[in-house]
Design an enzyme around this catalytic site. Structure first.
Site, PDB file in Angstrom:
ATOM      1  N   CYS A 207       0.338   1.937   7.497  1.00  6.56           N
ATOM      2  CA  CYS A 207       1.234   1.715   6.369  1.00  6.56           C
ATOM      3  C   CYS A 207       1.222   2.987   5.525  1.00  6.56           C
ATOM      4  O   CYS A 207       0.153   3.392   5.032  1.00  6.56           O
ATOM      5  CB  CYS A 207       0.718   0.528   5.566  1.00  6.56           C
ATOM      6  SG  CYS A 207       1.593   0.236   4.020  1.00  6.56           S
TER       7      CYS A 207
ATOM      8  N   CYS B 217       8.125   4.831   6.676  1.00  5.84           N
ATOM      9  CA  CYS B 217       7.561   3.499   6.407  1.00  5.84           C
ATOM     10  C   CYS B 217       7.458   2.850   7.777  1.00  5.84           C
ATOM     11  O   CYS B 217       8.404   2.924   8.580  1.00  5.84           O
ATOM     12  CB  CYS B 217       8.497   2.697   5.503  1.00  5.84           C
ATOM     13  SG  CYS B 217       8.116   0.923   5.442  1.00  5.84           S
TER      14      CYS B 217
HETATM   15  N1  DGL Z   1       4.943  -0.668   6.057  1.00  9.28           N
HETATM   16  C1  DGL Z   1       4.642  -0.062   4.842  1.00  9.28           C
HETATM   17  C2  DGL Z   1       4.797   1.446   4.834  1.00  9.28           C
HETATM   18  O1  DGL Z   1       4.636   2.072   5.846  1.00  9.28           O
HETATM   19  C3  DGL Z   1       4.943  -0.711   3.517  1.00  9.28           C
HETATM   20  C4  DGL Z   1       6.042  -1.661   3.378  1.00  9.28           C
HETATM   21  C5  DGL Z   1       5.916  -2.460   2.108  1.00  9.28           C
HETATM   22  O2  DGL Z   1       5.043  -3.323   2.075  1.00  9.28           O
HETATM   23  O3  DGL Z   1       6.663  -2.180   1.155  1.00  9.28           O
HETATM   24  O4  DGL Z   1       5.034   2.038   3.815  1.00  9.28           O
END
Ligand code: DGL
Length: 262
Positions: free
Chosen positions: A70, A180
């Protein structure tokens, strides 16, 4: 011992899928903090607390490495986590550096998609200042895309993406960076919306390479695993675990179609 992948929701599955390709003899844990997704629109302190709570939960299991799959959680919490735990913690950041290099010769621009929180952190702005010597990087927060993704709405996000891209003259861009881990669920949709010459990249390949190096260094690479995944989530309910498994299958198909197209 397993390798744990952590994300706010289903996004980290895109990174775990890459790991399963490069490290098929490992077994995995996938942990989603589904009680608190999305992280990208919350405050830094909230996300820091949620990440720490989730990683404490993961550490109850036998894990040999944790991938913070993430970008948002990495930018907020990875330094603290590395101080706190003994096992290797591998983070993820938007692939801005390779994107800038890819466009150095052509003079085309780079468009980075990420969450609002990732884009507002000094980890990101410092990275851009460091590598964007030609001032070719533009950043776009795709605030609603994580919501579509968590509802497993893939094609349904087409109009939203179209609207977000409408202000850009995409002929001037050479690369889109998916900053993301949820966004690769949309790589085939985005490909349909942008000119053919634009390359769409994300950080999963580099992250998995780093993971592999860490495991090699400590002699922890496994030879007996079968890509078995133990799914976990902060709500501890079976419907969410079933959704995580379904999302893994959906993404495997998106990735397969994408590879066939390239
Ligand atoms: N998947 C996450 C990222 O790579 C975050 C998404 C979220 O929870 O806003 O930033």
């Amino acid at each position: 011992m397993r390798i744990a992948f952590f994300d706010s929701g289903i996004g980290g599955i895109t990174v775990m899928t890459e790991a399963m390709k490069q490290l098929p003899r490992e077994d995995y844990i996938y942990y989603a903090d589904n009680l608190h997704v999305p992280y990208g629109t919350k405050s830094k302190d909230e996300v820091k607390f949620y990440v720490k709570t989730a990683i404490d939960d993961i550490m109850q299991e036998e894990v040999k490495a944790v991938v913070i799959a993430c970008n948002t959680a990495t930018s907020i919490a990875v330094a603290d986590l590395r101080n706190e735990y003994q096992v290797p913690i591998i983070g993820l950041e938007p692939a801005v550096k390779p994107a800038v290099e890819m466009n150095r010769a052509s003079g085309k621009r780079v468009l980075v998609f990420a969450t609002p929180l990732t884009l507002s952190q000094s980890k990101y702005t410092d990275l851009v200042t460091r590598v964007d010597d030609q001032h070719i990087v533009d950043s776009l927060p795709l605030t609603d895309l994580v919501g579509y993704c968590e509802r497993l709405e893939i094609e349904e996000a087409t109009q939203y993406l179209q609207e977000q891209l409408a202000i850009y003259d995409l002929a001037n861009y050479g690369t889109i960076v998916l900053g993301c881990t949820h966004y690769p669920f949309y790589k085939n949709v985005i490909k349909q919306l942008v000119p053919d010459h634009i390359q769409i990249i994300d950080g999963s390949n580099g992250t998995v390479k780093k993971l592999k190096q860490e495991l090699e260094k400590s002699g922890m690479l496994s030879v007996h695993g079968t890509c078995d995944v133990k799914y976990m989530c902060s709500s501890h309910d079976s419907a969410t675990l079933a959704k995580l498994e379904k999302a893994t299958q959906i993404y495997a198909e998106i990735d397969r179609v994408n590879l066939e197209d390239n």
